[in-house]
Design a protein around this motif. Sequence first.
Motif, PDB file in Angstrom:
ATOM      1  N   PRO A 201      35.436  34.260  33.885  1.00 57.62           N
ATOM      2  CA  PRO A 201      34.075  34.782  34.082  1.00 57.62           C
ATOM      3  C   PRO A 201      33.824  35.420  35.442  1.00 57.62           C
ATOM      4  O   PRO A 201      32.784  36.050  35.636  1.00 57.62           O
ATOM      5  CB  PRO A 201      33.197  33.530  33.907  1.00 57.62           C
ATOM      6  CG  PRO A 201      34.011  32.592  33.104  1.00 57.62           C
ATOM      7  CD  PRO A 201      35.423  32.823  33.545  1.00 57.62           C
ATOM      8  N   GLY A 202      34.737  35.287  36.394  1.00 54.88           N
ATOM      9  CA  GLY A 202      34.539  35.851  37.724  1.00 54.88           C
ATOM     10  C   GLY A 202      34.512  37.367  37.719  1.00 54.88           C
ATOM     11  O   GLY A 202      34.928  38.019  36.767  1.00 54.88           O
ATOM     12  N   CYS A 203      34.030  37.938  38.821  1.00 55.38           N
ATOM     13  CA  CYS A 203      33.846  39.393  38.905  1.00 55.38           C
ATOM     14  C   CYS A 203      35.163  40.147  38.782  1.00 55.38           C
ATOM     15  O   CYS A 203      35.182  41.298  38.343  1.00 55.38           O
ATOM     16  CB  CYS A 203      33.158  39.754  40.218  1.00 55.38           C
ATOM     17  SG  CYS A 203      34.092  39.290  41.705  1.00 55.38           S
ATOM     18  N   ALA A 204      36.280  39.535  39.173  1.00 57.64           N
ATOM     19  CA  ALA A 204      37.600  40.155  39.044  1.00 57.64           C
ATOM     20  C   ALA A 204      38.466  39.396  38.045  1.00 57.64           C
ATOM     21  O   ALA A 204      39.689  39.385  38.146  1.00 57.64           O
ATOM     22  CB  ALA A 204      38.293  40.233  40.399  1.00 57.64           C
ATOM     23  N   LYS A 205      37.794  38.739  37.076  1.00 52.40           N
ATOM     24  CA  LYS A 205      38.493  37.961  36.042  1.00 52.40           C
ATOM     25  C   LYS A 205      39.359  36.858  36.639  1.00 52.40           C
ATOM     26  O   LYS A 205      40.401  36.491  36.088  1.00 52.40           O
ATOM     27  CB  LYS A 205      39.350  38.872  35.156  1.00 52.40           C
ATOM     28  CG  LYS A 205      38.608  40.055  34.555  1.00 52.40           C
ATOM     29  CD  LYS A 205      37.466  39.604  33.670  1.00 52.40           C
ATOM     30  CE  LYS A 205      36.753  40.801  33.039  1.00 52.40           C
ATOM     31  NZ  LYS A 205      35.544  40.389  32.283  1.00 52.40           N
ATOM     32  N   GLY A 206      38.958  36.372  37.809  1.00 56.18           N
ATOM     33  CA  GLY A 206      39.709  35.306  38.446  1.00 56.18           C
ATOM     34  C   GLY A 206      40.923  35.760  39.219  1.00 56.18           C
ATOM     35  O   GLY A 206      41.641  34.929  39.782  1.00 56.18           O
ATOM     36  N   LYS A 207      41.169  37.072  39.296  1.00 58.10           N
ATOM     37  CA  LYS A 207      42.382  37.570  39.952  1.00 58.10           C
ATOM     38  C   LYS A 207      42.168  37.948  41.412  1.00 58.10           C
ATOM     39  O   LYS A 207      43.129  38.191  42.129  1.00 58.10           O
ATOM     40  CB  LYS A 207      42.912  38.787  39.184  1.00 58.10           C
ATOM     41  CG  LYS A 207      43.293  38.458  37.742  1.00 58.10           C
ATOM     42  CD  LYS A 207      43.718  39.704  36.989  1.00 58.10           C
ATOM     43  CE  LYS A 207      44.058  39.376  35.531  1.00 58.10           C
ATOM     44  NZ  LYS A 207      44.433  40.597  34.754  1.00 58.10           N
ATOM     45  N   GLY A 208      40.911  38.034  41.844  1.00 61.62           N
ATOM     46  CA  GLY A 208      40.637  38.415  43.221  1.00 61.62           C
ATOM     47  C   GLY A 208      40.457  37.232  44.138  1.00 61.62           C
ATOM     48  O   GLY A 208      40.896  37.240  45.280  1.00 61.62           O
TER      49      GLY A 208
END
Length: 279
Positions: A201-208
Amino acid sequence: RPAHPREVHGPPFAMLAAVLRRARRLPAAPPTPWARRAASYKAGPSVQRLIAEHGLEDWPLEATGPKGTVTRDDVLRAAEAKAEEEAGARTPVKVEVNPCSAYMCDPPPTTVTTNRAELLSYYKSMYTMRRLELGADTLYKGKLIRGFCHLYDGQEAICVGIEAACSYKDSIITSYRDHCFQLSRGDSVYNIAAELMGKAPGCAKGKGGSMHMYMAKNNFYGGNGIVGAQQPLGAGLALAHKYRGDGGVALALYGDGAANQGQLFEAMNMAALWKLPVI
Protein backbone atom coordinates in the motif's frame (compact mmCIF):
# COMPACT_ATOMS: atom_id res chain seq x y z
CA ARG A 1 4.84 -13.72 10.57
CA PRO A 2 2.99 -12.75 7.37
CA ALA A 3 2.80 -15.51 4.79
CA HIS A 4 4.06 -13.11 2.11
CA PRO A 5 6.47 -10.17 2.61
CA ARG A 6 3.97 -7.72 1.13
CA GLU A 7 0.88 -9.10 2.82
CA VAL A 8 -0.96 -6.40 4.74
CA HIS A 9 -1.58 -8.09 8.08
CA GLY A 10 0.37 -9.73 10.87
CA PRO A 11 2.44 -8.40 13.77
CA PRO A 12 3.78 -5.22 12.08
CA PHE A 13 0.31 -3.97 11.31
CA ALA A 14 -0.91 -4.89 14.77
CA MET A 15 1.73 -2.47 16.07
CA LEU A 16 0.66 0.11 13.48
CA ALA A 17 -2.92 -0.16 14.71
CA ALA A 18 -1.70 0.74 18.20
CA VAL A 19 0.20 3.73 16.76
CA LEU A 20 -2.96 4.92 15.00
CA ARG A 21 -4.99 4.59 18.17
CA ARG A 22 -2.49 6.68 20.10
CA ALA A 23 -2.39 9.30 17.31
CA ARG A 24 -6.12 9.84 17.74
CA ARG A 25 -5.83 10.22 21.50
CA LEU A 26 -5.84 14.04 21.61
CA PRO A 27 -6.57 16.02 24.80
CA ALA A 28 -10.13 15.48 26.00
CA ALA A 29 -12.80 17.91 24.85
CA PRO A 30 -14.70 19.97 27.45
CA PRO A 31 -17.59 18.10 29.13
CA THR A 32 -20.78 18.04 27.06
CA PRO A 33 -24.33 17.00 27.83
CA TRP A 34 -24.31 14.41 25.09
CA ALA A 35 -24.33 10.86 26.36
CA ARG A 36 -22.89 8.81 23.53
CA ARG A 37 -20.27 9.10 20.83
CA ALA A 38 -20.91 8.08 17.25
CA ALA A 39 -18.67 5.04 17.62
CA SER A 40 -21.15 3.46 20.02
CA TYR A 41 -24.54 4.81 18.89
CA LYS A 42 -27.49 2.72 17.76
CA ALA A 43 -29.48 4.23 14.91
CA GLY A 44 -31.50 3.27 11.88
CA PRO A 45 -30.24 3.67 8.29
CA SER A 46 -31.95 7.02 7.71
CA VAL A 47 -30.51 8.47 10.93
CA GLN A 48 -27.04 7.13 10.05
CA ARG A 49 -27.25 8.90 6.70
CA LEU A 50 -28.26 12.10 8.51
CA ILE A 51 -25.27 11.73 10.83
CA ALA A 52 -22.95 11.36 7.84
CA GLU A 53 -24.50 14.38 6.07
CA HIS A 54 -23.78 16.59 9.07
CA GLY A 55 -20.29 15.11 9.66
CA LEU A 56 -21.17 13.91 13.16
CA GLU A 57 -19.41 10.52 13.06
CA ASP A 58 -16.96 11.60 15.80
CA TRP A 59 -19.34 13.94 17.60
CA PRO A 60 -20.98 13.13 20.98
CA LEU A 61 -24.61 12.17 20.36
CA GLU A 62 -27.46 12.04 22.82
CA ALA A 63 -29.58 8.90 22.58
CA THR A 64 -33.17 9.60 23.64
CA GLY A 65 -34.93 6.96 21.52
CA PRO A 66 -36.21 3.57 22.61
CA LYS A 67 -33.53 1.25 24.03
CA GLY A 68 -30.87 3.94 23.75
CA THR A 69 -31.22 4.64 20.02
CA VAL A 70 -30.28 7.93 18.39
CA THR A 71 -33.22 9.77 16.86
CA ARG A 72 -33.48 12.38 14.13
CA ASP A 73 -34.03 15.10 16.74
CA ASP A 74 -30.87 14.01 18.57
CA VAL A 75 -28.88 14.43 15.36
CA LEU A 76 -30.35 17.85 14.61
CA ARG A 77 -29.55 19.09 18.13
CA ALA A 78 -25.99 17.78 17.79
CA ALA A 79 -25.63 19.48 14.39
CA GLU A 80 -26.78 22.78 15.90
CA ALA A 81 -24.34 22.43 18.80
CA LYS A 82 -21.51 21.61 16.39
CA ALA A 83 -22.33 24.66 14.25
CA GLU A 84 -22.25 26.92 17.31
CA GLU A 85 -18.90 25.49 18.46
CA GLU A 86 -17.37 25.85 15.00
CA ALA A 87 -18.57 29.45 14.76
CA GLY A 88 -16.96 30.22 18.11
CA ALA A 89 -13.75 28.47 17.08
CA ARG A 90 -13.44 30.77 14.05
CA THR A 91 -13.61 33.99 16.06
CA PRO A 92 -10.43 35.95 15.19
CA VAL A 93 -7.84 36.40 17.92
CA LYS A 94 -4.54 38.31 17.85
CA VAL A 95 -1.35 36.69 19.11
CA GLU A 96 1.94 38.44 19.86
CA VAL A 97 5.00 36.60 18.52
CA ASN A 98 8.72 37.14 18.98
CA PRO A 99 10.31 39.63 16.57
CA CYS A 100 12.55 38.28 13.80
CA SER A 101 15.68 39.82 12.37
CA ALA A 102 15.76 40.23 8.60
CA TYR A 103 18.45 40.82 5.99
CA MET A 104 17.78 43.27 3.14
CA CYS A 105 14.01 42.98 3.62
CA ASP A 106 11.32 43.99 6.04
CA PRO A 107 10.83 41.63 8.99
CA PRO A 108 7.44 39.98 9.47
CA PRO A 109 4.98 41.63 11.87
CA THR A 110 5.03 40.75 15.56
CA THR A 111 1.23 40.43 15.72
CA VAL A 112 -0.64 37.68 13.86
CA THR A 113 -4.37 37.06 13.55
CA THR A 114 -5.63 33.51 13.87
CA ASN A 115 -8.47 31.56 15.49
CA ARG A 116 -8.98 28.57 17.75
CA ALA A 117 -9.93 26.20 14.93
CA GLU A 118 -6.78 27.03 12.95
CA LEU A 119 -4.49 26.61 15.95
CA LEU A 120 -6.11 23.30 16.90
CA SER A 121 -5.67 22.03 13.35
CA TYR A 122 -1.96 22.88 13.52
CA TYR A 123 -1.65 21.12 16.86
CA LYS A 124 -3.50 18.04 15.63
CA SER A 125 -1.20 17.82 12.59
CA MET A 126 1.95 18.15 14.71
CA TYR A 127 0.66 15.63 17.26
CA THR A 128 -0.12 13.10 14.54
CA MET A 129 3.33 13.59 13.01
CA ARG A 130 4.99 13.06 16.38
CA ARG A 131 3.04 9.84 17.01
CA LEU A 132 3.88 8.64 13.50
CA GLU A 133 7.59 9.19 14.02
CA LEU A 134 7.64 7.64 17.50
CA GLY A 135 5.76 4.65 16.08
CA ALA A 136 8.28 4.38 13.26
CA ASP A 137 11.08 4.51 15.82
CA THR A 138 9.52 1.58 17.69
CA LEU A 139 9.04 -0.42 14.50
CA TYR A 140 12.62 0.25 13.41
CA LYS A 141 14.07 -0.87 16.74
CA GLY A 142 11.91 -3.97 16.49
CA LYS A 143 13.50 -4.72 13.09
CA LEU A 144 10.15 -4.36 11.34
CA ILE A 145 11.50 -1.43 9.31
CA ARG A 146 14.65 -2.38 7.41
CA GLY A 147 17.33 -0.22 5.86
CA PHE A 148 17.45 3.46 6.77
CA CYS A 149 14.88 5.30 8.87
CA HIS A 150 15.51 9.02 9.37
CA LEU A 151 13.00 10.57 11.79
CA TYR A 152 11.55 14.09 11.88
CA ASP A 153 10.30 14.29 15.48
CA GLY A 154 11.13 17.68 16.96
CA GLN A 155 10.79 19.44 13.60
CA GLU A 156 7.03 19.03 13.06
CA ALA A 157 6.34 22.77 13.42
CA ILE A 158 8.51 23.49 10.36
CA CYS A 159 6.45 21.20 8.15
CA VAL A 160 3.10 22.44 9.51
CA GLY A 161 4.17 26.08 9.22
CA ILE A 162 5.26 25.64 5.60
CA GLU A 163 2.00 23.91 4.66
CA ALA A 164 0.01 26.67 6.38
CA ALA A 165 1.65 29.24 4.10
CA CYS A 166 1.30 27.39 0.78
CA SER A 167 -0.99 25.05 -1.12
CA TYR A 168 -0.75 21.88 -3.18
CA LYS A 169 -0.05 23.93 -6.30
CA ASP A 170 3.34 24.75 -4.76
CA SER A 171 6.10 22.14 -5.04
CA ILE A 172 8.06 20.73 -2.10
CA ILE A 173 11.23 18.68 -2.25
CA THR A 174 13.25 17.65 0.78
CA SER A 175 15.97 15.33 2.03
CA TYR A 176 15.54 11.85 3.45
CA ARG A 177 13.56 13.06 6.53
CA ASP A 178 10.38 12.98 4.52
CA HIS A 179 7.73 11.03 6.45
CA CYS A 180 5.93 14.10 7.80
CA PHE A 181 5.92 15.93 4.48
CA GLN A 182 4.41 12.83 2.90
CA LEU A 183 1.65 13.08 5.50
CA SER A 184 1.14 16.82 5.07
CA ARG A 185 0.90 16.41 1.29
CA GLY A 186 -2.11 14.14 1.58
CA ASP A 187 -0.95 10.59 2.29
CA SER A 188 -2.19 8.59 5.29
CA VAL A 189 -0.35 7.28 8.36
CA TYR A 190 -1.31 3.76 7.26
CA ASN A 191 0.25 4.12 3.78
CA ILE A 192 3.39 5.75 5.16
CA ALA A 193 3.89 2.93 7.66
CA ALA A 194 3.27 0.43 4.86
CA GLU A 195 6.03 2.01 2.76
CA LEU A 196 8.37 2.00 5.74
CA MET A 197 7.80 -1.72 6.25
CA GLY A 198 8.08 -2.64 2.57
CA LYS A 199 4.36 -3.27 2.04
CA ALA A 200 2.38 -2.81 -1.16
CA PRO A 201 0.00 0.00 0.00
CA GLY A 202 2.96 2.41 0.24
CA CYS A 203 3.51 5.20 -2.27
CA ALA A 204 6.31 3.21 -3.98
CA LYS A 205 4.69 -0.20 -3.38
CA GLY A 206 7.09 -0.74 -0.50
CA LYS A 207 10.17 -0.51 -2.73
CA GLY A 208 11.30 2.99 -1.79
CA GLY A 209 11.21 2.85 1.97
CA SER A 210 11.95 5.68 4.35
CA MET A 211 14.03 7.91 2.09
CA HIS A 212 12.07 7.79 -1.16
CA MET A 213 8.50 8.84 -0.49
CA TYR A 214 6.66 11.08 -2.93
CA MET A 215 3.20 12.39 -3.76
CA ALA A 216 3.46 13.72 -7.30
CA LYS A 217 -0.26 14.53 -7.65
CA ASN A 218 0.13 17.03 -4.77
CA ASN A 219 3.54 18.29 -5.92
CA PHE A 220 5.70 16.51 -3.36
CA TYR A 221 8.87 15.19 -4.99
CA GLY A 222 10.57 13.32 -2.19
CA GLY A 223 12.53 12.04 -0.31
CA ASN A 224 16.11 12.22 -1.70
CA GLY A 225 18.81 9.95 -0.28
CA ILE A 226 21.85 11.83 -1.62
CA VAL A 227 22.87 14.75 0.58
CA GLY A 228 22.06 17.98 -1.24
CA ALA A 229 20.54 16.30 -4.31
CA GLN A 230 17.21 18.06 -3.75
CA GLN A 231 18.62 21.58 -4.05
CA PRO A 232 19.17 21.78 -7.84
CA LEU A 233 16.01 19.71 -8.33
CA GLY A 234 14.13 22.36 -6.35
CA ALA A 235 15.47 25.01 -8.72
CA GLY A 236 14.26 22.87 -11.61
CA LEU A 237 10.78 22.65 -10.08
CA ALA A 238 10.78 26.45 -9.78
CA LEU A 239 11.79 26.73 -13.45
CA ALA A 240 8.80 24.53 -14.33
CA HIS A 241 6.47 26.81 -12.36
CA LYS A 242 7.86 29.87 -14.12
CA TYR A 243 7.67 28.20 -17.55
CA ARG A 244 4.04 27.17 -17.02
CA GLY A 245 3.11 30.48 -15.42
CA ASP A 246 0.94 28.73 -12.84
CA GLY A 247 1.87 31.01 -9.93
CA GLY A 248 3.41 28.14 -7.97
CA VAL A 249 6.50 28.35 -5.76
CA ALA A 250 9.06 25.59 -5.16
CA LEU A 251 10.38 24.92 -1.65
CA ALA A 252 13.69 23.04 -1.39
CA LEU A 253 14.56 21.96 2.15
CA TYR A 254 18.02 20.96 3.32
CA GLY A 255 19.91 20.56 6.58
CA ASP A 256 23.35 21.35 7.96
CA GLY A 257 24.94 18.46 6.10
CA ALA A 258 24.02 19.93 2.72
CA ALA A 259 24.78 23.56 3.58
CA ASN A 260 28.34 23.40 2.17
CA GLN A 261 27.49 21.49 -1.01
CA GLY A 262 28.67 23.12 -4.22
CA GLN A 263 25.43 22.28 -5.97
CA LEU A 264 23.54 24.42 -3.42
CA PHE A 265 25.48 27.54 -4.46
CA GLU A 266 25.22 26.69 -8.14
CA ALA A 267 21.45 26.27 -7.80
CA MET A 268 21.16 29.52 -5.84
CA ASN A 269 23.13 31.37 -8.50
CA MET A 270 20.96 30.01 -11.33
CA ALA A 271 17.79 30.80 -9.37
CA ALA A 272 18.92 34.38 -8.84
CA LEU A 273 19.97 34.88 -12.48
CA TRP A 274 16.75 33.42 -13.85
CA LYS A 275 14.57 34.94 -11.10
CA LEU A 276 13.06 31.58 -10.20
CA PRO A 277 10.24 31.27 -7.63
CA VAL A 278 12.13 29.04 -5.20
CA ILE A 279 12.67 29.16 -1.44
